[in-house]
Design a protein around this motif. Structure first.
Motif, short mmCIF file in Angstrom:
data_model
loop_
_atom_site.label_atom_id
_atom_site.label_comp_id
_atom_site.label_asym_id
_atom_site.label_seq_id
_atom_site.Cartn_x
_atom_site.Cartn_y
_atom_site.Cartn_z
N THR A 99 0.85 -1.19 0.00
CA THR A 99 0.00 0.00 0.00
C THR A 99 0.88 1.23 0.00
O THR A 99 2.11 1.13 0.08
CB THR A 99 -0.96 0.01 1.21
N ILE A 100 0.26 2.39 -0.12
CA ILE A 100 0.99 3.64 -0.08
C ILE A 100 0.51 4.48 1.09
O ILE A 100 -0.60 4.28 1.62
CB ILE A 100 0.81 4.46 -1.37
N GLU A 101 1.34 5.44 1.51
CA GLU A 101 0.92 6.46 2.45
C GLU A 101 1.69 7.73 2.15
O GLU A 101 2.79 7.69 1.59
CB GLU A 101 1.14 6.01 3.89
N LEU A 102 1.10 8.86 2.49
CA LEU A 102 1.75 10.14 2.26
C LEU A 102 3.09 10.20 2.97
O LEU A 102 3.24 9.71 4.10
CB LEU A 102 0.87 11.29 2.75
N ARG A 103 4.07 10.78 2.30
CA ARG A 103 5.38 10.97 2.92
C ARG A 103 5.24 11.85 4.16
O ARG A 103 4.46 12.81 4.17
CB ARG A 103 6.34 11.63 1.92
N ASN A 104 5.99 11.51 5.18
CA ASN A 104 6.02 12.29 6.41
C ASN A 104 7.48 12.58 6.78
O ASN A 104 8.23 11.64 7.06
CB ASN A 104 5.33 11.53 7.55
N PRO A 105 7.92 13.84 6.71
CA PRO A 105 7.13 15.06 6.48
C PRO A 105 6.65 15.17 5.05
O PRO A 105 7.24 14.61 4.13
CB PRO A 105 8.12 16.19 6.82
N ALA A 106 5.56 15.92 4.87
CA ALA A 106 4.97 16.08 3.55
C ALA A 106 5.96 16.72 2.59
O ALA A 106 6.84 17.48 2.98
CB ALA A 106 3.70 16.92 3.66
N ALA A 107 5.81 16.39 1.31
CA ALA A 107 6.68 16.92 0.28
C ALA A 107 5.84 17.42 -0.89
O ALA A 107 4.67 17.05 -1.04
CB ALA A 107 7.66 15.85 -0.20
N VAL A 108 6.45 18.25 -1.72
CA VAL A 108 5.76 18.76 -2.90
C VAL A 108 6.44 18.23 -4.16
O VAL A 108 7.63 17.90 -4.15
CB VAL A 108 5.76 20.30 -2.93
N VAL A 109 5.67 18.12 -5.24
CA VAL A 109 6.20 17.74 -6.55
C VAL A 109 6.34 19.03 -7.34
O VAL A 109 5.35 19.60 -7.80
CB VAL A 109 5.28 16.74 -7.27
N SER A 110 7.57 19.51 -7.50
CA SER A 110 7.80 20.86 -8.02
C SER A 110 7.24 21.08 -9.41
O SER A 110 6.76 22.18 -9.72
CB SER A 110 9.30 21.17 -8.01
N ASN A 111 7.30 20.06 -10.25
CA ASN A 111 6.86 20.22 -11.64
C ASN A 111 5.46 19.68 -11.88
O ASN A 111 5.00 19.62 -13.03
CB ASN A 111 7.85 19.57 -12.60
N LYS A 112 4.75 19.27 -10.83
CA LYS A 112 3.37 18.80 -10.95
C LYS A 112 2.57 19.32 -9.76
O LYS A 112 2.22 18.56 -8.84
CB LYS A 112 3.30 17.27 -11.04
N PRO A 113 2.29 20.63 -9.75
CA PRO A 113 1.55 21.22 -8.62
C PRO A 113 0.22 20.52 -8.38
O PRO A 113 -0.50 20.16 -9.31
CB PRO A 113 1.34 22.67 -9.06
N GLY A 114 -0.09 20.30 -7.10
CA GLY A 114 -1.34 19.65 -6.74
C GLY A 114 -1.22 18.16 -6.54
O GLY A 114 -2.15 17.52 -6.02
N TYR A 115 -0.09 17.57 -6.97
CA TYR A 115 0.12 16.14 -6.76
C TYR A 115 1.06 15.94 -5.57
O TYR A 115 1.67 16.88 -5.06
CB TYR A 115 0.66 15.49 -8.03
N ASN A 116 1.19 14.69 -5.12
CA ASN A 116 1.84 14.41 -3.85
C ASN A 116 2.95 13.37 -3.95
O ASN A 116 3.12 12.73 -4.99
CB ASN A 116 0.78 13.95 -2.83
#
Length: 212
Positions: free
Chosen positions: A35-52
């Motif tokens: 399964t997947i889970e959000l990275r902790n601490p949260a991160a941003v995808v610089s070239n795909k705003p709004g994705y995780n």
């Protein structure tokens, strides 16, 4: 719909935009639930705003949307392999950042079975690198990996090599790979590499390449 369900229902589509990096233990092999889970601490995808950015891990009994998949193991300075079949539609392997992944023959009669290998020969490259420098190190490592994979899965192996997934604008911009495979039951496997790099909590999505 939760991200875990989106990933389980269409891992390839999910990974076209979101970054998914592998945290499965290297010695994991065979059929497992992931399964997947959000990275902790949260991160941003610089070239795909709004994705995780998500991490791929072994599922727990309490996870609601596991994905059944094969895992090909990894061990530094050796070759590891597994035979894939029809008990799952997906396959993953630990993060690749210099390794080679080999895919065996899928000719007539294989019916969804294929031998795959994940190989690392960093130590052999180091011996050459002491005399020939970093470029010599890498050339020797890649040559050894190519030969080892072909010796295990066949001379006609499809190879996912560092020169394919790592290179983008020099040493400072080299990429890592989440390498994975997919197929329909009794059909041939197709493999994919999601490329990414990161600095701190900022990730760059390098796209998904398909093999063959």
């Amino acid at each position: 719909m939760p991200a875990e369900n989106d990933f389980r229902n269409d891992p390839l589509g999910f990974m076209q935009n979101n970054v998914v990096y592998v945290t499965i233990p290297n010695d994991t092999t065979g059929l497992v639930d992931l399964t997947i889970e959000l990275r902790n601490p949260a991160a941003v995808v610089s070239n795909k705003p709004g994705y995780n950015v998500f991490r791929l891990r072994l599922a727990k009994n309490t996870d609601q949307a596991p994905l059944r998949a094969y895992v090909c193991p990894y061990q530094q300075d050796t070759i590891q392999g597994i035979m894939l079949g029809n008990q799952a539609q997906w396959c993953f392997t630990p993060t690749m950042d210099g390794c080679t992944f080999g895919i065996g023959s899928q000719g007539p009669g294989t019916n969804g079975t294929v031998l795959v290998s994940h190989v690392n020969t960093n130590r052999s490259g180091q011996a050459v690198g002491e005399a020939a420098g970093l470029d010599g190190h890498r050339q020797q490592q890649r040559k050894m990996q190519r030969n080892l994979v072909r010796s295990q899965v066949g001379m006609d192996a499809v190879l996912i090599e560092p020169d394919t997934y790592m290179t983008e604008g020099g040493e400072a911009n080299k990429l890592k790979s989440t390498t994975f495979g997919s197929h329909a039951a009794n059909g041939p496997w197709t493999f994919h590499t999601q490329r990414y790099r990161y600095s701190g909590n900022t990730f760059f999505h390098g796209g998904v390449l398909n093999f063959p």
